[in-house]
Design a protein around this motif. Sequence first.
Motif, PDB file in Angstrom:
ATOM      1  N   GLU A 154      11.302 -59.500 -45.851  1.00 39.40           N
ATOM      2  CA  GLU A 154      11.214 -60.958 -45.762  1.00 39.40           C
ATOM      3  C   GLU A 154      10.143 -61.554 -46.665  1.00 39.40           C
ATOM      4  N   THR A 155       9.074 -60.823 -46.908  1.00 38.69           N
ATOM      5  CA  THR A 155       7.958 -61.390 -47.670  1.00 38.69           C
ATOM      6  C   THR A 155       7.732 -60.731 -49.022  1.00 38.69           C
ATOM      7  N   GLY A 156       8.239 -59.517 -49.203  1.00 34.63           N
ATOM      8  CA  GLY A 156       8.034 -58.809 -50.456  1.00 34.63           C
ATOM      9  C   GLY A 156       6.754 -57.995 -50.502  1.00 34.63           C
ATOM     10  N   ILE A 157       5.935 -58.066 -49.447  1.00 34.25           N
ATOM     11  CA  ILE A 157       4.694 -57.295 -49.393  1.00 34.25           C
ATOM     12  C   ILE A 157       4.525 -56.707 -48.001  1.00 34.25           C
ATOM     13  N   SER A 158       3.551 -55.822 -47.847  1.00 34.85           N
ATOM     14  CA  SER A 158       3.311 -55.187 -46.555  1.00 34.85           C
ATOM     15  C   SER A 158       2.523 -56.118 -45.635  1.00 34.85           C
ATOM     16  N   PRO A 159       2.553 -55.879 -44.322  1.00 30.36           N
ATOM     17  CA  PRO A 159       1.744 -56.697 -43.406  1.00 30.36           C
ATOM     18  C   PRO A 159       0.261 -56.681 -43.749  1.00 30.36           C
ATOM     19  N   GLY A 160      -0.247 -55.513 -44.170  1.00 30.11           N
ATOM     20  CA  GLY A 160      -1.659 -55.435 -44.527  1.00 30.11           C
ATOM     21  C   GLY A 160      -2.001 -56.282 -45.742  1.00 30.11           C
ATOM     22  N   GLN A 161      -1.156 -56.239 -46.751  1.00 30.63           N
ATOM     23  CA  GLN A 161      -1.380 -57.073 -47.938  1.00 30.63           C
ATOM     24  C   GLN A 161      -1.311 -58.550 -47.580  1.00 30.63           C
ATOM     25  N   TRP A 162      -0.371 -58.908 -46.734  1.00 31.30           N
ATOM     26  CA  TRP A 162      -0.224 -60.301 -46.311  1.00 31.30           C
ATOM     27  C   TRP A 162      -1.470 -60.777 -45.558  1.00 31.30           C
ATOM     28  N   LEU A 163      -1.967 -59.965 -44.651  1.00 27.91           N
ATOM     29  CA  LEU A 163      -3.169 -60.337 -43.896  1.00 27.91           C
ATOM     30  C   LEU A 163      -4.357 -60.545 -44.834  1.00 27.91           C
ATOM     31  N   THR A 164      -4.504 -59.665 -45.805  1.00 35.58           N
ATOM     32  CA  THR A 164      -5.611 -59.811 -46.757  1.00 35.58           C
ATOM     33  C   THR A 164      -5.483 -61.112 -47.530  1.00 35.58           C
ATOM     34  N   GLN A 165      -4.264 -61.447 -47.987  1.00 37.87           N
ATOM     35  CA  GLN A 165      -4.045 -62.705 -48.698  1.00 37.87           C
ATOM     36  C   GLN A 165      -4.463 -63.894 -47.839  1.00 37.87           C
ATOM     37  N   GLN A 166      -4.042 -63.903 -46.582  1.00 39.85           N
ATOM     38  CA  GLN A 166      -4.352 -65.029 -45.699  1.00 39.85           C
ATOM     39  C   GLN A 166      -5.848 -65.130 -45.439  1.00 39.85           C
ATOM     40  N   ARG A 167      -6.522 -64.001 -45.313  1.00 39.21           N
ATOM     41  CA  ARG A 167      -7.959 -64.016 -45.062  1.00 39.21           C
ATOM     42  C   ARG A 167      -8.742 -64.470 -46.292  1.00 39.21           C
ATOM     43  N   VAL A 168      -8.263 -64.094 -47.469  1.00 37.53           N
ATOM     44  CA  VAL A 168      -8.892 -64.585 -48.694  1.00 37.53           C
ATOM     45  C   VAL A 168      -8.760 -66.100 -48.774  1.00 37.53           C
ATOM     46  N   GLU A 169      -7.568 -66.623 -48.461  1.00 34.23           N
ATOM     47  CA  GLU A 169      -7.373 -68.072 -48.492  1.00 34.23           C
ATOM     48  C   GLU A 169      -8.270 -68.767 -47.474  1.00 34.23           C
ATOM     49  N   ARG A 170      -8.398 -68.176 -46.283  1.00 31.13           N
ATOM     50  CA  ARG A 170      -9.270 -68.761 -45.258  1.00 31.13           C
ATOM     51  C   ARG A 170     -10.726 -68.761 -45.721  1.00 31.13           C
ATOM     52  N   ALA A 171     -11.159 -67.669 -46.337  1.00 31.83           N
ATOM     53  CA  ALA A 171     -12.530 -67.597 -46.843  1.00 31.83           C
ATOM     54  C   ALA A 171     -12.752 -68.641 -47.927  1.00 31.83           C
ATOM     55  N   ARG A 172     -11.789 -68.832 -48.800  1.00 31.19           N
ATOM     56  CA  ARG A 172     -11.924 -69.836 -49.848  1.00 31.19           C
ATOM     57  C   ARG A 172     -12.105 -71.225 -49.257  1.00 31.19           C
ATOM     58  N   GLN A 173     -11.300 -71.540 -48.259  1.00 35.61           N
ATOM     59  CA  GLN A 173     -11.398 -72.859 -47.628  1.00 35.61           C
ATOM     60  C   GLN A 173     -12.773 -73.073 -47.011  1.00 35.61           C
ATOM     61  N   LEU A 174     -13.288 -72.059 -46.332  1.00 33.50           N
ATOM     62  CA  LEU A 174     -14.601 -72.181 -45.688  1.00 33.50           C
ATOM     63  C   LEU A 174     -15.721 -72.271 -46.726  1.00 33.50           C
ATOM     64  N   LEU A 175     -15.598 -71.524 -47.796  1.00 37.37           N
ATOM     65  CA  LEU A 175     -16.624 -71.570 -48.838  1.00 37.37           C
ATOM     66  C   LEU A 175     -16.654 -72.924 -49.524  1.00 37.37           C
ATOM     67  N   GLU A 176     -15.484 -73.539 -49.669  1.00 31.70           N
ATOM     68  CA  GLU A 176     -15.409 -74.846 -50.327  1.00 31.70           C
ATOM     69  C   GLU A 176     -15.859 -75.979 -49.424  1.00 31.70           C
ATOM     70  N   SER A 177     -15.511 -75.901 -48.154  1.00 31.29           N
ATOM     71  CA  SER A 177     -15.651 -77.076 -47.283  1.00 31.29           C
ATOM     72  C   SER A 177     -16.808 -77.009 -46.293  1.00 31.29           C
ATOM     73  N   THR A 178     -17.494 -75.865 -46.198  1.00 32.76           N
ATOM     74  CA  THR A 178     -18.594 -75.750 -45.241  1.00 32.76           C
ATOM     75  C   THR A 178     -19.810 -75.116 -45.898  1.00 32.76           C
ATOM     76  N   GLY A 179     -20.933 -75.220 -45.190  1.00 35.07           N
ATOM     77  CA  GLY A 179     -22.159 -74.563 -45.637  1.00 35.07           C
ATOM     78  C   GLY A 179     -22.495 -73.375 -44.767  1.00 35.07           C
TER      79      GLY A 179
END
Length: 341
Positions: free
Chosen positions: A263-288
């Motif tokens: 369904e996604t073209g990647i493994s669950p582990g790869q998908w989780l890492t992608q989502q966590r990287v995106e979450r970290a980016r959002q927090l780094l940009e928008s919070t201190g």
Amino acid sequence: MTSAGEFRPHRVVVLALDGLLPFELGIPHRIFGRPKDAQGRLLYEVVTCSVRPPGPVETDADFAVHVPNGPEALASADTVIVPASFELGPVFEAGRLTDELASALARIRPGTRLASICTGAYVLAAAGYLDGRPATTHWADAERFQRLFPKVRVDADVLFIDAGDVLTSAGVAAGIDLCLHMVRRDFGTAVANDVARRTVVPPHRDGGQAQYIERPVPDPQLSTTTAARAWALGRLHEPIQLRDMAGQESMSVRTFTRRFREETGISPGQWLTQQRVERARQLLESTGLPMDQVARESGFGTAQSMRQHLQAALGVTPTAYRRTFRAAGGAERQDGAGVRR
């Protein structure tokens, strides 16, 4: 490069070739034509050019488009984008540029960022820009592309590849993913997300091209992995085991992993890492928040783990990423001077 205090939008030049797909031609104009700074100034200037003097360029539809600029526009570009074309002749057949196209590409300044949409990658490869580099194109053309350009490291499973100063995307709509990625790279997640919302597309699509390759139609009564992904997104800050995700769909780990990849073209582990990287980016940009807390909130556990994952995914440390994109400290980017020239 702009001088201190001087504003100049990043200039994107789109190369329109005969036989082009109107949809792909419109992607850069739609995505790069929207981002603005805090003063309401457009962060990009998007222009279209041809390999010939201004005039009509044929499309694969029943109409032509008038292109107002000739090849000289390429000399002023900060980024050049080559959409797909169905009339590339020698480029498709023998992997070589026509004299007209070679002359046009010779105008591009060294250091200019280059990108292709779909089979526009054939042009970049024929010009030698992809030699020794990873690249992608439409999955249906990937095998022929590799045969024609053996020096290119072709990856047909991804939506796009960022190789630094040369970027390539998969077929058609993957051009949207690529252009949003470049906006994200230039001005951060918040700006790219705003463009995505206004364009009514996801800011980041999961997986790669594998999910779009034709396969036997699955039984519609079978479960999907949608609920498990939604469940995981709500608790990225917690340890998430593969068996827990599989349990959300009442599947065995083996069945869930196979279905997830289909369904996604990647493994669950790869998908989780992608989502966590995106979450970290959002927090780094928008919070201190301190780095340790950002790491915990995004599910990496420790600042060291987060650093390793962001370095691998983005090529920069969390500290450098925050320094570049944090809204409170990003005034130097708001005047356009932070974009690669």
